[in-house]
Design a protein around this motif. Structure first.
Motif, mmCIF file in Angstrom:
data_model
loop_
_atom_site.group_PDB
_atom_site.id
_atom_site.type_symbol
_atom_site.label_atom_id
_atom_site.label_comp_id
_atom_site.label_asym_id
_atom_site.label_seq_id
_atom_site.Cartn_x
_atom_site.Cartn_y
_atom_site.Cartn_z
ATOM 1 N N ASN A 287 0.854 -1.188 0.000
ATOM 2 C CA ASN A 287 0.000 0.000 0.000
ATOM 3 C C ASN A 287 0.884 1.229 0.000
ATOM 4 O O ASN A 287 1.673 1.442 0.915
ATOM 5 C CB ASN A 287 -0.900 -0.013 1.241
ATOM 6 C CG ASN A 287 -1.868 1.149 1.273
ATOM 7 O OD1 ASN A 287 -1.464 2.265 1.521
ATOM 8 N ND2 ASN A 287 -3.137 0.864 1.029
ATOM 9 N N THR B 228 0.676 3.454 3.084
ATOM 10 C CA THR B 228 1.333 2.848 4.245
ATOM 11 C C THR B 228 2.841 2.972 4.128
ATOM 12 O O THR B 228 3.534 3.281 5.109
ATOM 13 C CB THR B 228 0.931 1.366 4.355
ATOM 14 O OG1 THR B 228 -0.483 1.267 4.388
ATOM 15 C CG2 THR B 228 1.517 0.744 5.611
ATOM 16 N N ASP C 17 3.774 6.539 4.859
ATOM 17 C CA ASP C 17 3.709 6.811 6.299
ATOM 18 C C ASP C 17 4.896 6.187 7.026
ATOM 19 O O ASP C 17 5.455 6.772 7.958
ATOM 20 C CB ASP C 17 2.401 6.260 6.878
ATOM 21 C CG ASP C 17 1.187 7.066 6.429
ATOM 22 O OD1 ASP C 17 1.375 8.236 6.037
ATOM 23 O OD2 ASP C 17 0.071 6.516 6.462
ATOM 24 N N HIS D 203 2.354 11.375 -1.945
ATOM 25 C CA HIS D 203 1.857 11.270 -0.576
ATOM 26 C C HIS D 203 2.812 11.976 0.391
ATOM 27 O O HIS D 203 2.372 12.685 1.309
ATOM 28 C CB HIS D 203 1.708 9.796 -0.195
ATOM 29 C CG HIS D 203 0.993 9.587 1.112
ATOM 30 N ND1 HIS D 203 -0.365 9.453 1.214
ATOM 31 C CD2 HIS D 203 1.471 9.517 2.388
ATOM 32 C CE1 HIS D 203 -0.702 9.295 2.487
ATOM 33 N NE2 HIS D 203 0.396 9.322 3.212
ATOM 34 N N LEU E 8 -15.242 7.665 -0.592
ATOM 35 C CA LEU E 8 -14.042 7.081 0.013
ATOM 36 C C LEU E 8 -14.342 6.689 1.458
ATOM 37 O O LEU E 8 -15.063 7.392 2.170
ATOM 38 C CB LEU E 8 -12.886 8.086 -0.016
ATOM 39 C CG LEU E 8 -12.239 8.377 -1.364
ATOM 40 C CD1 LEU E 8 -11.183 9.469 -1.210
ATOM 41 C CD2 LEU E 8 -11.605 7.124 -1.941
ATOM 42 N N ARG E 9 -13.784 5.597 1.876
ATOM 43 C CA ARG E 9 -13.973 5.182 3.265
ATOM 44 C C ARG E 9 -13.325 6.172 4.217
ATOM 45 O O ARG E 9 -13.844 6.455 5.291
ATOM 46 C CB ARG E 9 -13.371 3.790 3.478
ATOM 47 C CG ARG E 9 -14.089 2.682 2.708
ATOM 48 C CD ARG E 9 -13.423 1.341 2.987
ATOM 49 N NE ARG E 9 -14.061 0.277 2.212
ATOM 50 C CZ ARG E 9 -13.637 -0.979 2.215
ATOM 51 N NH1 ARG E 9 -12.581 -1.322 2.964
ATOM 52 N NH2 ARG E 9 -14.257 -1.894 1.488
ATOM 53 N N LYS E 10 -12.175 6.685 3.795
ATOM 54 C CA LYS E 10 -11.448 7.635 4.631
ATOM 55 C C LYS E 10 -11.080 8.836 3.779
ATOM 56 O O LYS E 10 -10.434 8.699 2.742
ATOM 57 C CB LYS E 10 -10.175 6.992 5.206
ATOM 58 C CG LYS E 10 -9.389 7.913 6.121
ATOM 59 C CD LYS E 10 -8.147 7.210 6.658
ATOM 60 C CE LYS E 10 -7.338 8.137 7.559
ATOM 61 N NZ LYS E 10 -6.098 7.481 8.047
ATOM 62 N N SER E 11 -11.499 10.023 4.222
ATOM 63 C CA SER E 11 -11.235 11.236 3.446
ATOM 64 C C SER E 11 -9.755 11.578 3.472
ATOM 65 O O SER E 11 -9.059 11.342 4.461
ATOM 66 C CB SER E 11 -12.039 12.408 4.017
ATOM 67 O OG SER E 11 -13.423 12.142 3.943
ATOM 68 N N GLU E 12 -9.273 12.134 2.364
ATOM 69 C CA GLU E 12 -7.905 12.640 2.276
ATOM 70 C C GLU E 12 -7.992 14.149 2.058
ATOM 71 O O GLU E 12 -8.082 14.620 0.942
ATOM 72 C CB GLU E 12 -7.164 11.980 1.112
ATOM 73 C CG GLU E 12 -7.037 10.477 1.231
ATOM 74 C CD GLU E 12 -6.302 9.877 0.051
ATOM 75 O OE1 GLU E 12 -5.141 10.270 -0.184
ATOM 76 O OE2 GLU E 12 -6.883 9.036 -0.647
ATOM 77 N N ARG F 291 -13.184 13.335 -0.727
ATOM 78 C CA ARG F 291 -14.091 12.387 -0.084
ATOM 79 C C ARG F 291 -14.694 11.412 -1.094
ATOM 80 O O ARG F 291 -15.467 10.539 -0.720
ATOM 81 C CB ARG F 291 -15.210 13.150 0.634
ATOM 82 C CG ARG F 291 -14.686 14.050 1.756
ATOM 83 C CD ARG F 291 -15.819 14.817 2.426
ATOM 84 N NE ARG F 291 -15.319 15.587 3.555
ATOM 85 C CZ ARG F 291 -14.851 16.828 3.477
ATOM 86 N NH1 ARG F 291 -14.826 17.434 2.300
ATOM 87 N NH2 ARG F 291 -14.408 17.454 4.541
#
Length: 673
Positions: free
Chosen positions: A7, A10, A13, A162, A436-440, A444
């Motif tokens: 990912n 990931t 991060d 990212h 999206l499940r999780k907003s960036e 959304r």
């Protein structure tokens, strides 16, 4: 690291956690200056690792023979760059880490060294060494697997972006202004290239060019190159895409350089594609000024001022006109996105050489900003009257990282097929998204792969439907005519008029003595009526006879008329000295008449029923075609895709209101108990 690499977010991060080591020695606003170049360094190191021993031995054997290593070593690495050092991040040692790392970086070929120069990496290394964190960071990055077999280039590109977004969030800067979400990138590239797949397949060995004047981290370019590579898997052959681009920000440019260094083309594997990626402002310093391209793509910053480029842009506009990039009138300095529309148009390959097509992502303002005759409207006019707008696709809101506003993809082309000539396709894709499940940030929603294919199919089919309209280019144009009404006023000296006169600037400039003298004189005419021209003759005669009134000027006469003029629709129109009807400035109006409609017919059907004495100002003309009325263009998506929603039944609304009142009463009852 296998799970981490699966990912890209990931992995990014995980990489960013190295910032924990920097606390105390670096401010958080400087973390990106460490993380980004180390990420690039580790990626280059992993790419070169399989050939490292052979490169080192070849360099050692030929170092004193006077040969050009740029010719000898790239064929060994399989890339247009190399490194001749015996070091890597894992073997720098703990005692001379700085010196060894500097030696390691200096051993890269010049086209790779420039990446670290643009990050001012030498000073960053020195700061890390003084802070005692350099060796730790080197060891941490040496442990991250960034080999191409583990992290594909597309994933790596996502990681770069990212990290840059993360860096931008840390310093509260708009680092995402140039970041285009991958779903939007993929859609734009598909729209740009998919229509020509048959050409690609039927012409083995075809070489074509792809250009991005706001290249950022090279997302569009990379996606375009990967798109055509899929043709090789499907059909056995694919064209060769030669990438070009320009970027304003040095750090982002460095990422794009690294991305291009890692790309090769089958027909010329040693070619250094990074040489085509230039640094500088595209608007004021086009470093590919003499180049034209088969395909162009761009996502310029939304609503960004172009004042830093203004001097050079205005000079080009003034001196070169339509021979340069900025022939039409210029947009307001507050938003330069429409300048990129003109820039891309100028970059399309000449039609006699096959022509070109461009995709550009814009906000909604270029569709309608500016009224007739202003820069934005004149740019739309230039594009539409030259028949280069092929399609405009309205995208869903909330699909970008930093804004939730509506966005659009414009497709420009100077090689329109016959069925598209004179036409513009509007596609309404605003409801084609997945949450999206999780907003960036503000993102959304995303456009799924299936939805991308559906949008591209609508574009390719070019058929009218509920979501796809095929419009004549002329449908967006209008003439802004000036509608006049005859002046029907008389002069009445009254107390109300004196109150108005006190607010007139020309009156305020008179001395108290002069004002008093004029007031006494005018009061002699109290409540008497005069025709419109009486004021001028009265004032001139009075000024000649009485010097206490001061020098008479046109401004004072105008003020007297403004104060004491009374409109009377029963009067005949005022006629000037030349025998022409005098217009009533206060009743002047403007009407936008569709280009396909005769302005006199419009006047007769839309204006005269409401104002029977109205007439068109024949002197109000367009500069370009000298026709009556100023030509304007706007593209109003909401108007074209508007669907009437009948009002709800009143009984239904009353029932809802009664239910709300009952709930409120129940809540109040609970409070008072």
């Amino acid at each position: 690291m296998t799970n981490t690499n699966s990912n890209n977010a990931t992995l990014a991060d995980f990489i960013w956690k190295n910032a924990d080591v920097l606390w105390g020695n670096f401010k958080h606003v400087d973390f990106g200056k460490v993380i980004l170049p180390f990420t690039l360094l580790r990626r280059l190191e992993c790419v070169l690792e399989p050939t490292r021993t052979q490169v080192a031995s070849t360099h050692q054997a030929m170092a004193n023979q006077g040969v050009d290593m740029d010719l000898i070593l790239p064929p060994i690495t399989g890339y247009p760059f190399y490194n001749t050092s015996n070091y890597d991040l894992g073997s720098l040692g703990a005692t001379r880490t700085r010196q060894n790392l500097e030696d390691y970086i200096s051993s890269f070929s010049a086209n790779a060294r420039v990446i670290f120069e643009q990050f001012d990496f030498a000073n960053t290394i020195a700061r890390m060494d003084r802070g005692g964190v350099l060796y730790k960071i080197c060891q941490n990055f040496a442990a991250i697997d960034m080999h191409p077999n583990t992290v594909p280039e597309r994933t790596m590109s996502n990681v770069y972006e990212h990290l840059i977004r993360k860096f931008g969030a840390e310093v509260n800067e708009a680092a995402e202004d140039f970041m285009t979400p991958r779903d939007v990138v993929h859609l734009a590239i598909e729209l740009l290239l998919a229509p020509d797949e048959k050409i690609f397949v039927n012409n083995p060995g075809l070489i074509t060019t792809l250009y991005d004047p706001t290249i950022g981290t090279s997302g569009f370019i990379s996606d375009g190159m990967e798109h055509v590579d899929t043709l090789r898997d499907r059909y056995g052959n694919a064209p060769t895409i030669i990438p070009y681009g320009q970027e304003l920000e040095p750090e982002t440019h460095a990422v794009a350089l690294a991305s291009m260094l890692l790309k090769t083309i089958p027909s010329d594997p040693g070619r250094d594609l990074s040489q085509n990626i230039k640094l500088g402002s595209t608007l004021s310093n086009d470093q590919l000024a003499n180049e034209k391209f088969n395909y162009c793509v761009s996502n310029p910053p939304f609503g960004k001022k172009w004042e830093m480029d203004q001097k050079d842009v205005v000079k080009e506009h003034t001196e070169q006109k339509f021979e340069g990039r900025f022939g039409p009138k210029l947009p307001r300095v507050s938003d330069g996105s429409m300048l990129f529309l003109l820039h891309l148009l100028s970059k399309l390959e000449d039609p006699e050489k096959g022509g070109g097509r461009a995709a550009i992502v814009l906000s909604g303002s270029p569709l309608f900003n500016g009224s007739a005759g202003q820069g934005e409207s004149e740019i739309r006019r230039h594009l539409l009257e030259n028949d280069v707008v092929e399609a405009i696709i309205a995208l869903p809101q909330e699909i970008f990282f930093r804004t939730g506003i509506g966005t659009y993809i414009w497709i420009l082309s100077n090689k329109k097929p016959e069925h598209r000539k004179g036409k513009v396709q509007l596609i309404n894709a605003t409801e084609m998204y997945e949450p999206l499940r999780k907003s960036e940030g503000n993102k959304r929603r995303k456009i799924s792969d299936d939805q991308i294919r559906e949008i591209v199919a609508m574009y390719s089919d070019c058929e009218p439907s509920k979501q796809s309209l095929i419009m004549d280019a002329q449908d967006f144009g209008y003439r802004r005519i000036k509608v006049l009404r005859p002046l029907r006023k008389k002069i009445v000296i009254s107390d109300e008029g004196f109150e108005k006169l006190a607010e007139e600037k020309a009156w305020a400039k008179r001395s108290e003595e002069q004002q008093s003298a004029w007031t006494d004189l005018l009061r002699e005419e109290m409540n008497s009526e005069h025709d419109w021209h009486w004021v001028e003759s009265f004032a001139k005669d009075a000024a000649k006879k009485d010097t206490a009134l001061g020098k008479l000027d046109a401004a004072l006469i105008k003020s007297l008329r403004a104060a004491f003029g009374v409109r009377d629709p029963e009067l005949k129109p005022v006629i000037d000295k030349k025998g022409k009807v005098t217009p009533d400035d206060d009743m002047t109006d403007f009407e936008n008449v569709p280009l396909a409609t005769d302005i006199q017919d419009y006047l007769a059907t839309e204006v005269l029923p409401h104002a029977e004495d109205a007439y068109i100002d024949e002197t109000y003309k367009d500069e370009a075609d000298e026709g009556v009325g100023i030509v304007g263009y706007e593209i109003n998506f909401n108007r074209y895709f508007y669907e009437y929603q009948p009002p709800r039944d009143l009984e239904e609304i009353d029932a809802e209101l009664n239910a709300v009142e009952e709930r409120i009463a129940a809540m109040l009852a609970e409070v008072t108990e």
